[in-house]
Write a protein that holds these residues in place. Structure first.
Motif, PDB file in Angstrom:
ATOM      1  N   LEU A   1       0.828  -1.210   0.000  1.00  0.00           N
ATOM      2  CA  LEU A   1       0.000   0.000   0.000  1.00  0.00           C
ATOM      3  C   LEU A   1       0.861   1.259   0.000  1.00  0.00           C
ATOM      4  N   LEU A   2       1.912   1.272   0.808  1.00  0.00           N
ATOM      5  CA  LEU A   2       2.773   2.446   0.875  1.00  0.00           C
ATOM      6  C   LEU A   2       3.477   2.705  -0.452  1.00  0.00           C
TER       7      LEU A   2
ATOM      8  N   ASN B   1       0.445   5.147  -7.348  1.00  0.00           N
ATOM      9  CA  ASN B   1       0.941   4.721  -8.654  1.00  0.00           C
ATOM     10  C   ASN B   1      -0.222   4.647  -9.653  1.00  0.00           C
ATOM     11  N   PRO B   2      -0.219   5.473 -10.709  1.00  0.00           N
ATOM     12  CA  PRO B   2      -1.343   5.451 -11.660  1.00  0.00           C
ATOM     13  C   PRO B   2      -1.467   4.134 -12.421  1.00  0.00           C
ATOM     14  N   GLY B   3      -0.413   3.306 -12.401  1.00  0.00           N
ATOM     15  CA  GLY B   3      -0.477   2.034 -13.105  1.00  0.00           C
ATOM     16  C   GLY B   3      -1.059   0.898 -12.293  1.00  0.00           C
ATOM     17  N   SER B   4      -1.277   1.127 -10.977  1.00  0.00           N
ATOM     18  CA  SER B   4      -1.816   0.048 -10.142  1.00  0.00           C
ATOM     19  C   SER B   4      -2.946   0.543  -9.243  1.00  0.00           C
ATOM     20  N   LEU B   5      -2.627   1.099  -8.080  1.00  0.00           N
ATOM     21  CA  LEU B   5      -3.663   1.482  -7.114  1.00  0.00           C
ATOM     22  C   LEU B   5      -4.113   2.930  -7.257  1.00  0.00           C
ATOM     23  N   GLY B   6      -3.378   3.752  -7.976  1.00  0.00           N
ATOM     24  CA  GLY B   6      -3.672   5.175  -8.061  1.00  0.00           C
ATOM     25  C   GLY B   6      -5.106   5.512  -8.408  1.00  0.00           C
ATOM     26  N   PRO B   7      -5.691   4.928  -9.468  1.00  0.00           N
ATOM     27  CA  PRO B   7      -7.048   5.305  -9.877  1.00  0.00           C
ATOM     28  C   PRO B   7      -8.156   4.755  -8.964  1.00  0.00           C
ATOM     29  N   LEU B   8      -7.853   3.877  -8.024  1.00  0.00           N
ATOM     30  CA  LEU B   8      -8.884   3.216  -7.221  1.00  0.00           C
ATOM     31  C   LEU B   8      -9.306   4.081  -6.047  1.00  0.00           C
ATOM     32  N   SER B   9     -10.509   3.820  -5.532  1.00  0.00           N
ATOM     33  CA  SER B   9     -10.980   4.469  -4.314  1.00  0.00           C
ATOM     34  C   SER B   9     -10.223   3.898  -3.125  1.00  0.00           C
TER      35      SER B   9
ATOM     36  N   VAL C   1      -8.566  -3.272  -0.361  1.00  0.00           N
ATOM     37  CA  VAL C   1      -8.793  -4.647  -0.820  1.00  0.00           C
ATOM     38  C   VAL C   1      -7.632  -5.118  -1.684  1.00  0.00           C
ATOM     39  N   SER C   2      -7.195  -4.266  -2.609  1.00  0.00           N
ATOM     40  CA  SER C   2      -6.058  -4.623  -3.466  1.00  0.00           C
ATOM     41  C   SER C   2      -4.762  -4.708  -2.672  1.00  0.00           C
ATOM     42  N   GLY C   3      -4.658  -3.903  -1.606  1.00  0.00           N
ATOM     43  CA  GLY C   3      -3.476  -3.993  -0.746  1.00  0.00           C
ATOM     44  C   GLY C   3      -3.387  -5.330  -0.039  1.00  0.00           C
ATOM     45  N   LEU C   4      -4.541  -5.831   0.428  1.00  0.00           N
ATOM     46  CA  LEU C   4      -4.571  -7.164   1.032  1.00  0.00           C
ATOM     47  C   LEU C   4      -4.138  -8.211   0.019  1.00  0.00           C
TER      48      LEU C   4
ATOM     49  N   ASN D   1      -4.009 -11.845  -9.749  1.00  0.00           N
ATOM     50  CA  ASN D   1      -3.720 -10.408  -9.734  1.00  0.00           C
ATOM     51  C   ASN D   1      -4.912  -9.636 -10.276  1.00  0.00           C
ATOM     52  N   SER D   2      -5.229  -8.522  -9.608  1.00  0.00           N
ATOM     53  CA  SER D   2      -6.286  -7.623 -10.066  1.00  0.00           C
ATOM     54  C   SER D   2      -5.698  -6.329 -10.619  1.00  0.00           C
ATOM     55  N   PHE D   3      -4.400  -6.306 -10.838  1.00  0.00           N
ATOM     56  CA  PHE D   3      -3.703  -5.168 -11.434  1.00  0.00           C
ATOM     57  C   PHE D   3      -2.501  -5.719 -12.199  1.00  0.00           C
ATOM     58  N   ASP D   4      -1.918  -4.880 -13.015  1.00  0.00           N
ATOM     59  CA  ASP D   4      -0.807  -5.302 -13.877  1.00  0.00           C
ATOM     60  C   ASP D   4       0.508  -5.188 -13.116  1.00  0.00           C
ATOM     61  N   TRP D   5       1.132  -6.339 -12.825  1.00  0.00           N
ATOM     62  CA  TRP D   5       2.410  -6.323 -12.120  1.00  0.00           C
ATOM     63  C   TRP D   5       3.513  -5.730 -12.988  1.00  0.00           C
ATOM     64  N   GLY D   6       3.298  -5.631 -14.270  1.00  0.00           N
ATOM     65  CA  GLY D   6       4.283  -4.992 -15.132  1.00  0.00           C
ATOM     66  C   GLY D   6       4.315  -3.483 -14.982  1.00  0.00           C
TER      67      GLY D   6
END
Length: 448
Positions: free
Chosen positions: A249-250, A255-263, A269-272, A284-289
């Motif tokens: 999470l930290l 990061n706009p490529g992973s968690l940035g756009p999320l609420s 939830v994605s951090g867990l 994965n629910s986001f792009d690790w790339g």
């Protein structure tokens, strides 16, 4: 004559384990080469079938082709069966079936099971497998029911489709295999706690390890009486979960490529998920790339540690990592013994932990170098891919589908060794071990 350290009755089952997994990989490859296993009008190619079979049997989840479009429902069902057998273990599954069908266990079967599941005494094998079968099926049924209801309510119009996705994801979650019926894995469900959290729960408990689950099943109300192995695994897994989720999470919050756009809710939830999946989950629910290089390195460390011993997870295992930490602490303190709680740890266990860690470091480092030679990819991505294969995680930055045949063969070998285990694989190559009849004088070289 020299006295053998490992009795022949035990050495033979140890050698049988890698051969059993290899045989299942070959059988799975032949099954996936059937025309009915491929979607569309084309027959399956050998390398996708071989790579997918190896990844399924080793419960890794790395895929060289898109599971949702390359394989037909029949091919996906074959993958499901291979994952279920590989997760429980060939020997464990045969033993459980023998218990329920015949109700008896032969000595050789118990010895094979002992080597595969790391059980301390032969008397523990039968009750352990009985509990394993019940606990494993219970987790999968409950998770499948929750996912099916959620899929039907929000994502699919057909109960049959929702049920297939629910069962498939539940089995993959508990077995720590990252195969998905969606081309984007869980990306379309990003932030949906009713899907992400049950899958994370399945991954977490699947990575705890069968012996720990059996002990928790019978004595969860008495943590003070847990064995050292259970204490290290449970508290170590919880600690790594907290550290992994907080660190992810930290590092990725903005990061706009992973968690940035999320609420903020979806980020939690994605951090867990980001704290659990690198331990061996593979979903994965986001792009690790698209994650930061620091996050990629952080996840690589989590993958290398892995989950619990005798579990569906890979890596050097939590107990190995924590035991080495206690060894370092004892050395810094100048303690004559390594102690954990009210118990001391013998030198043989310490040597085994050191052997596993050093062999794993050498294997991952060497394989990363080879992968960089075979493919034009940066070091951090190569290390991530190699560690994911060795730790049977299944996460990828998107490189697997673009790797050459030689590079894929490297990953197959890593997945196989990671599932069988470095010690078991090494033992399988040793015909007999002999103890010397004398001891040599000691000498202390300069260290450091």
């Amino acid at each position: 004559m020299f006295r053998p350290v490992i009795p022949a009755a035990i050495a033979h089952p140890v050698r049988l384990l890698p051969l059993s997994f290899l045989a299942l990989i070959l059988v799975g490859t032949l099954a996936l080469l059937l025309p009915v296993a491929r979607a569309g009008q084309h027959a399956p190619d050998f390398m996708p079938a071989f790579f997918t079979s190896a990844s399924a049997v080793t419960v890794t989840g790395l895929a060289s082709v898109d599971t949702s479009t390359y394989w037909s429902p029949a091919g996906q069902a074959i993958i499901l069966v291979l994952v279920e057998i590989g997760g429980l273990g060939i020997v464990a599954l045969a033993t459980v079936l023998g218990l329920f069908i015949g109700g008896r266990l032969g000595l050789r079967t118990r010895l094979v099971a002992q080597a595969d599941m790391h059980v301390v005494s032969l008397g523990e094998v039968r009750p352990l497998f009985q509990r394993v079968a019940v606990v494993m099926m219970s987790f999968q049924v409950v998770i499948a029911a929750i996912l099916t209801l959620r899929y039907r309510a929000e994502y699919f119009d057909s109960w049959a489709t929702a049920l297939w996705h629910g069962v498939f994801d539940a089995i993959m979650a508990f077995n720590n295999a990252g195969f998905s019926l969606n081309a984007d894995s869980l990306t379309r469900y990003a932030g949906d706690g009713l899907i992400i959290i049950p899958i994370c729960v399945g991954v977490f408990f699947g990575a705890v390890g069968f012996p720990v689950l059996a002990e928790l099943f019978s004595g969860w109300r008495r943590p003070g009486r847990w064995t050292i192995h259970t204490r290290l695994t449970v508290w170590g897994s919880l600690g790594l979960l907290v550290v992994g989720a907080a660190g992810f999470l930290l590092l990725e919050w903005s990061n706009p490529g992973s968690l940035g756009p999320l609420s903020w809710h979806d980020k939690l939830v994605s951090g867990l998920e980001g704290g659990i999946m690198p331990r061996s989950g593979g979903f994965n629910s986001f792009d690790w790339g698209q994650v930061r290089p620091e996050t990629l390195s952080f996840a690589t460390v989590l993958m290398f540690i892995g989950g619990g011993s005798a579990s569906t997870a890979g890596g050097i295992k939590v107990t190995t990592f924590l035991l080495l930490a206690y060894v370092v602490l004892a050395e810094l303190r100048g303690d004559p013994q390594v102690t954990i709680g009210s118990r001391s740890i013998g030198p043989r266990v310490i040597r085994t932990a050191l052997t596993i860690a050093l062999l794993s470091v050498m294997l991952v480092t060497g394989s990363t170098w080879v992968l960089m030679l075979l493919s034009d990819i940066p070091f951090d991505h190569a290390l991530f891919e190699v560690t994911s294969a060795f730790a049977t995680v299944g996460l990828s930055t998107g490189l697997t589908v673009h790797l050459s045949v030689a590079s894929q063969l490297v990953l197959i070998l890593l997945m196989f060794i990671g599932r069988v285990g470095t010690i078991t694989a090494a033992s399988a190559l040793v015909l007999r071990r002999r103890a010397p009849r004398y001891t040599l004088p000691e000498e202390q070289p300069i260290i450091g």
